[in-house]
Design a protein around this motif. Structure first.
Motif, mmCIF file in Angstrom:
data_model
loop_
_atom_site.group_PDB
_atom_site.id
_atom_site.type_symbol
_atom_site.label_atom_id
_atom_site.label_comp_id
_atom_site.label_asym_id
_atom_site.label_seq_id
_atom_site.Cartn_x
_atom_site.Cartn_y
_atom_site.Cartn_z
ATOM 1 N N PRO A 175 -8.796 38.929 -84.142
ATOM 2 C CA PRO A 175 -8.356 40.293 -83.835
ATOM 3 C C PRO A 175 -8.914 41.353 -84.773
ATOM 4 C CG PRO A 175 -6.560 39.000 -84.776
ATOM 5 C CD PRO A 175 -7.658 38.039 -84.468
ATOM 6 N N CYS A 176 -9.273 40.993 -86.005
ATOM 7 C CA CYS A 176 -9.817 41.993 -86.932
ATOM 8 C C CYS A 176 -11.131 42.575 -86.408
ATOM 9 C CB CYS A 176 -10.027 41.380 -88.314
ATOM 10 S SG CYS A 176 -8.492 40.840 -89.107
ATOM 11 N N ILE A 177 -11.932 41.745 -85.720
ATOM 12 C CA ILE A 177 -13.185 42.245 -85.148
ATOM 13 C C ILE A 177 -12.886 43.222 -84.026
ATOM 14 C CG2 ILE A 177 -15.329 41.626 -83.966
ATOM 15 C CD1 ILE A 177 -15.215 38.910 -85.341
ATOM 16 N N ARG A 178 -11.949 42.857 -83.153
ATOM 17 C CA ARG A 178 -11.591 43.741 -82.048
ATOM 18 C C ARG A 178 -11.002 45.055 -82.552
ATOM 19 N NH1 ARG A 178 -14.678 42.374 -77.853
ATOM 20 N NH2 ARG A 178 -13.962 40.539 -76.702
ATOM 21 N N CYS A 179 -10.257 45.007 -83.656
ATOM 22 C CA CYS A 179 -9.681 46.228 -84.218
ATOM 23 C C CYS A 179 -10.789 47.161 -84.699
ATOM 24 C CB CYS A 179 -8.735 45.874 -85.353
ATOM 25 S SG CYS A 179 -7.915 47.309 -86.096
ATOM 26 N N ASN A 180 -11.768 46.610 -85.401
ATOM 27 C CA ASN A 180 -12.892 47.435 -85.848
ATOM 28 C C ASN A 180 -13.639 48.012 -84.654
ATOM 29 O OD1 ASN A 180 -12.533 47.033 -88.646
ATOM 30 N ND2 ASN A 180 -13.593 45.073 -88.552
ATOM 31 N N GLU A 181 -13.867 47.154 -83.657
ATOM 32 C CA GLU A 181 -14.674 47.532 -82.502
ATOM 33 C C GLU A 181 -13.979 48.543 -81.601
ATOM 34 O OE1 GLU A 181 -15.482 45.182 -78.401
ATOM 35 O OE2 GLU A 181 -16.122 44.123 -80.191
ATOM 36 N N ARG A 182 -12.696 48.328 -81.335
ATOM 37 C CA ARG A 182 -12.003 49.096 -80.302
ATOM 38 C C ARG A 182 -11.106 50.205 -80.833
ATOM 39 N NH1 ARG A 182 -10.064 44.080 -76.387
ATOM 40 N NH2 ARG A 182 -12.147 43.521 -75.604
ATOM 41 N N VAL A 183 -10.796 50.155 -82.121
ATOM 42 C CA VAL A 183 -9.884 51.168 -82.673
ATOM 43 C C VAL A 183 -10.570 51.955 -83.790
ATOM 44 C CG1 VAL A 183 -7.632 51.586 -83.726
ATOM 45 C CG2 VAL A 183 -7.898 49.733 -82.062
ATOM 46 N N LYS A 184 -10.881 51.281 -84.904
ATOM 47 C CA LYS A 184 -11.389 52.004 -86.065
ATOM 48 C C LYS A 184 -12.757 52.634 -85.815
ATOM 49 C CE LYS A 184 -8.816 49.125 -89.323
ATOM 50 N NZ LYS A 184 -8.897 48.059 -90.346
ATOM 51 N N PHE A 185 -13.686 51.879 -85.219
ATOM 52 C CA PHE A 185 -15.038 52.399 -85.032
ATOM 53 C C PHE A 185 -15.228 53.031 -83.659
ATOM 54 C CE2 PHE A 185 -17.104 49.321 -88.309
ATOM 55 C CZ PHE A 185 -16.373 49.934 -89.297
ATOM 56 N N LYS A 186 -14.139 53.196 -82.927
ATOM 57 C CA LYS A 186 -14.207 53.855 -81.625
ATOM 58 C C LYS A 186 -13.321 55.101 -81.642
ATOM 59 C CE LYS A 186 -13.626 52.908 -76.660
ATOM 60 N NZ LYS A 186 -12.441 53.718 -76.328
ATOM 61 N N ASP A 187 -12.014 54.907 -81.520
ATOM 62 C CA ASP A 187 -11.113 56.060 -81.452
ATOM 63 C C ASP A 187 -11.052 56.836 -82.761
ATOM 64 O OD1 ASP A 187 -10.545 55.435 -78.856
ATOM 65 O OD2 ASP A 187 -8.734 54.315 -79.305
ATOM 66 N N LEU A 188 -10.965 56.116 -83.885
ATOM 67 C CA LEU A 188 -10.908 56.816 -85.176
ATOM 68 C C LEU A 188 -12.218 57.527 -85.459
ATOM 69 C CD1 LEU A 188 -9.568 57.604 -87.783
ATOM 70 C CD2 LEU A 188 -10.145 55.362 -88.729
ATOM 71 N N LEU A 189 -13.317 56.898 -85.100
ATOM 72 C CA LEU A 189 -14.618 57.530 -85.310
ATOM 73 C C LEU A 189 -14.725 58.819 -84.491
ATOM 74 C CD1 LEU A 189 -17.967 55.697 -85.719
ATOM 75 C CD2 LEU A 189 -17.855 57.630 -84.159
ATOM 76 N N GLU A 190 -14.223 58.793 -83.264
ATOM 77 C CA GLU A 190 -14.238 60.003 -82.442
ATOM 78 C C GLU A 190 -13.335 61.084 -83.041
ATOM 79 O OE1 GLU A 190 -16.229 60.783 -79.929
ATOM 80 O OE2 GLU A 190 -17.210 58.879 -80.408
ATOM 81 N N THR A 191 -12.214 60.653 -83.641
ATOM 82 C CA THR A 191 -11.338 61.609 -84.316
ATOM 83 C C THR A 191 -12.065 62.275 -85.483
ATOM 84 O OG1 THR A 191 -9.332 60.405 -83.710
ATOM 85 C CG2 THR A 191 -9.180 61.863 -85.620
ATOM 86 N N ALA A 192 -12.843 61.477 -86.215
ATOM 87 C CA ALA A 192 -13.623 62.026 -87.327
ATOM 88 C C ALA A 192 -14.599 63.091 -86.835
ATOM 89 C CB ALA A 192 -14.370 60.906 -88.045
ATOM 90 N N LYS A 193 -15.209 62.847 -85.702
ATOM 91 C CA LYS A 193 -16.130 63.835 -85.136
ATOM 92 C C LYS A 193 -15.378 65.083 -84.697
ATOM 93 C CE LYS A 193 -19.675 60.538 -83.653
ATOM 94 N NZ LYS A 193 -20.425 59.954 -82.504
ATOM 95 N N ASP A 194 -14.162 64.873 -84.143
ATOM 96 C CA ASP A 194 -13.349 66.024 -83.751
ATOM 97 C C ASP A 194 -12.984 66.878 -84.955
ATOM 98 O OD1 ASP A 194 -13.401 65.220 -81.108
ATOM 99 O OD2 ASP A 194 -11.447 64.229 -81.169
ATOM 100 N N LEU A 195 -12.881 66.249 -86.117
ATOM 101 C CA LEU A 195 -12.585 66.972 -87.354
ATOM 102 C C LEU A 195 -13.845 67.584 -87.976
ATOM 103 C CD1 LEU A 195 -10.040 64.466 -88.971
ATOM 104 C CD2 LEU A 195 -9.539 66.739 -88.049
ATOM 105 N N GLU A 196 -14.948 67.486 -87.229
ATOM 106 C CA GLU A 196 -16.240 68.055 -87.639
ATOM 107 C C GLU A 196 -16.755 67.421 -88.927
ATOM 108 O OE1 GLU A 196 -15.683 72.298 -87.728
ATOM 109 O OE2 GLU A 196 -15.777 72.460 -85.537
ATOM 110 N N ALA A 197 -16.468 66.135 -89.085
ATOM 111 C CA ALA A 197 -16.982 65.409 -90.248
ATOM 112 C C ALA A 197 -18.448 65.034 -90.029
ATOM 113 C CB ALA A 197 -16.157 64.154 -90.495
ATOM 114 N N ASP A 198 -19.201 65.018 -91.100
ATOM 115 C CA ASP A 198 -20.599 64.602 -91.025
ATOM 116 C C ASP A 198 -20.723 63.090 -90.900
ATOM 117 O OD1 ASP A 198 -22.318 67.143 -91.626
ATOM 118 O OD2 ASP A 198 -20.656 67.210 -93.051
#
Length: 379
Positions: free
Chosen positions: A115-138
Motif C-alpha cells: 500500500p505504501c507504493i499506491r499511496c505515493n502513486e495515487r495520493v502524495k504524488f497525484k492529489d498532493l502534487l496538484e495541490t502544490a501546483k494550485d499553491l503556485e509552488a515551483d
C-alpha cells in the motif's frame, strides 16, 4: 546539504531562493521535517502540507504511525519553530478509496499488496502534487531517500546514496512528469545519522523521534485484523491442501497466510516441511507444497511505469537488474515487453516467494539509475 544543480539555487531554478516557492510534504517525522527546515534556512518560500489520511479516533489508527494525530501535531510544531505556514488537508476519503480498500481486496484475492507504493502513486504524488501546483509552488519536496538527477534527456530517478535507507522500491511508479516537479533533498546523504544531525542543528522537536516501521493504517503490523475489520468475509474458514488437492488441515481465513510462509500452518506430523505456495481466496484454499515450488524465473508484470530514455516497447528485450521485494538486492534479469505497459521478466536465477501484488522494480546494472517497474500479477 542539497545538490547544487542550478545556476542560482540548490533546487535547480534560475532565480533566488526567496522567489522559489516549495511545498514540503510533511509526515511529522524527522526526514520531512529536516527537508523543510533546511530549505527554510536557505531562504526558500516554504509551505508545509500534512495529509490527514484516516480517522485518528478509529480502531485503524495507531500511535506513532505516519500521518496519525501525533504526527500532524509534530509537523505543525516544526513549522512554528522554523517560521513557515503549515496546512493539514483531509484526504481520508481519497486514501480509503485509493489505498485501503484495494489493500483489503488484494489480500482477499490472494495477493500481497504494497500500500505504501499506491499511496505515493495515487495520493502524495497525484492529489498532493496538484495541490502544490494550485499553491503556485515551483516544486514539491519530500523526505524520501532517493535521488533525482538531471541527465541528457531530463530528470532521472536514482537510488539513494545510503543503500540501507534507499526507498526506490516504493517510488518506482513515479512518472517522468512528476519527476520534473519533485525534489528529494535527502537522497545524497551518506546515512540517517546525517539527517538527525541536521535536525539537532536546527533544534527540531522531532530530532530524536523514532522511525515508523509499520504501514500507517496497520496497527503493530497485524494485517489480518485490519482486513477482517474491513472485509469480515476474509475470516471464512477453509481447507489447507497440497498441490494435488489433498486436504491436510483447516484454516480460519486465507487472510492469515502469506506466500512463502512455513510456520504456523497447523499441519504438523508431515515428513518434509511445507510452505504456502498459493492462496485461492475464491475457493477458500491455502495451497502448500515443498520449497522448490516457490521458485520461479518467469514473472508477468503489468501497469509498467518506464523511466528509460527510449520507449519501453521500442526493444524486444532490456537487460537490467530487478528487485521483486523491497528487502532483496537487485538481481540480473531480462525484460521482454509485450506492450507499453506489460512485460515478462526473466530472472537469471530463480527467486523464491515471488508473489502477485508485489512490485518488480527495474534498475540499471551499471549505475544507480532506476528505470521504473511494474506490478507482479498471476500468470
Amino acid at each position: 546539504m542539497l545538490d547544487q544543480s542550478g545556476p542560482l539555487n540548490s533546487l535547480g531554478f534560475d532565480k533566488a531562493p526567496a522567489d522559489t516557492r516549495v511545498v514540503v510534504a510533511m509526515s511529522g517525522g524527522v526526514d520531512s521535517s529536516v527537508v523543510a527546515a533546511e530549505l527554510k534556512s536557505q531562504g526558500y518560500d516554504v509551505v508545509g502540507v500534512t495529509l490527514q489520511l484516516y480517522d485518528h479516533g478509529a480502531a485503524l489508527a495507531k500511535k506513532g504511525a505516519c500521518c496519525a494525530g501525533r504526527d500532524i501535531h509534530d509537523a505543525r510544531r516544526v513549522a512554528e519553530e522554523m517560521g513557515f505556514p503549515h496546512y493539514v488537508l483531509d484526504y481520508e476519503n481519497v486514501f480509503r478509496d485509493a489505498v485501503i480498500d484495494e489493500f483489503a481486496d488484494s489480500y482477499l484475492g490472494g495477493a500481497t499488496p504494497v500500500p505504501c507504493i499506491r499511496c505515493n502513486e495515487r495520493v502524495k504524488f497525484k492529489d498532493l502534487l496538484e495541490t502544490a501546483k494550485d499553491l503556485e509552488a515551483d516544486c514539491m519536496a519530500t523526505g524520501h531517500y532517493i535521488q533525482r538527477k538531471v541527465g541528457d534527456h531530463g530528470a532521472e530517478l536514482h537510488a539513494a546514496a545510503d543503500a540501507g535507507r534507499d526507498q526506490s522500491y516504493f517510488l518506482f511508479s513515479t512518472t517522468a512528469e512528476q519527476l520534473d516537479y519533485l525534489r528529494f533533498p535527502l537522497g545524497h546523504l551518506p546515512s540517517k545519522d546525517d539527517t538527525r544531525a541536521l535536525a539537532a542543528k536546527y533544534g527540531l522537536s522531532v530530532a530524536d523521534k523514532p522511525d515508523s516501521q509499520d504501514i500507517c493504517f496497520v496497527p503493530n503490523g497485524d494485517y489480518a485484523s485490519v482486513i477482517r475489520k474491513l472485509r469480515p468475509e476474509a475470516a471464512a474458514p477453509g481447507n489447507i491442501v497440497d498441490h494435488t488437492g489433498r486436504v491436510l488441515g483447516q484454516h480460519d481465513g486465507v487472510v492469515n497466510y502469506t506466500i512463502g510462509q512455513r510456520r504456523g500452518l497447523g499441519i504438523g506430523g508431515l515428513a518434509d516441511p511445507l510452505y504456502v505456495v498459493k492462496l485461492d481466496a475464491e475457493n477458500r484454499q491455502v495451497i502448500v507444497g515443498p520449497k522448490d515450488m516457490l521458485a520461479t524465473r518467469s514473472i508477468p508484470v503489468r501497469e509498467v511505469n518506464w523511466l528509460g530514455d527510449d520507449r519501453f516497447d521500442s526493444r524486444d528485450a532490456w537487460h537490467v537488474a530487478v528487485k521483486v521485494r523491497s528487502t532483496r538486492p537487485p538481481t540480473d534479469a531480462v525484460i521482454r515487453p509485450i506492450s507499453a505497459t506489460e512485460a515478462t521478466v526473466e530472472l537469471a536465477a530463480a527467486e523464491a516467494g515471488v508473489s502477485p501484488g508485489q512490485a518488480c522494480v527495474f534498475y540499471d546494472r551499471d549505475s544507480s539509475r532506476i528505470f521504473g517497474g511494474g506490478w507482479i500479477h498471476k500468470g
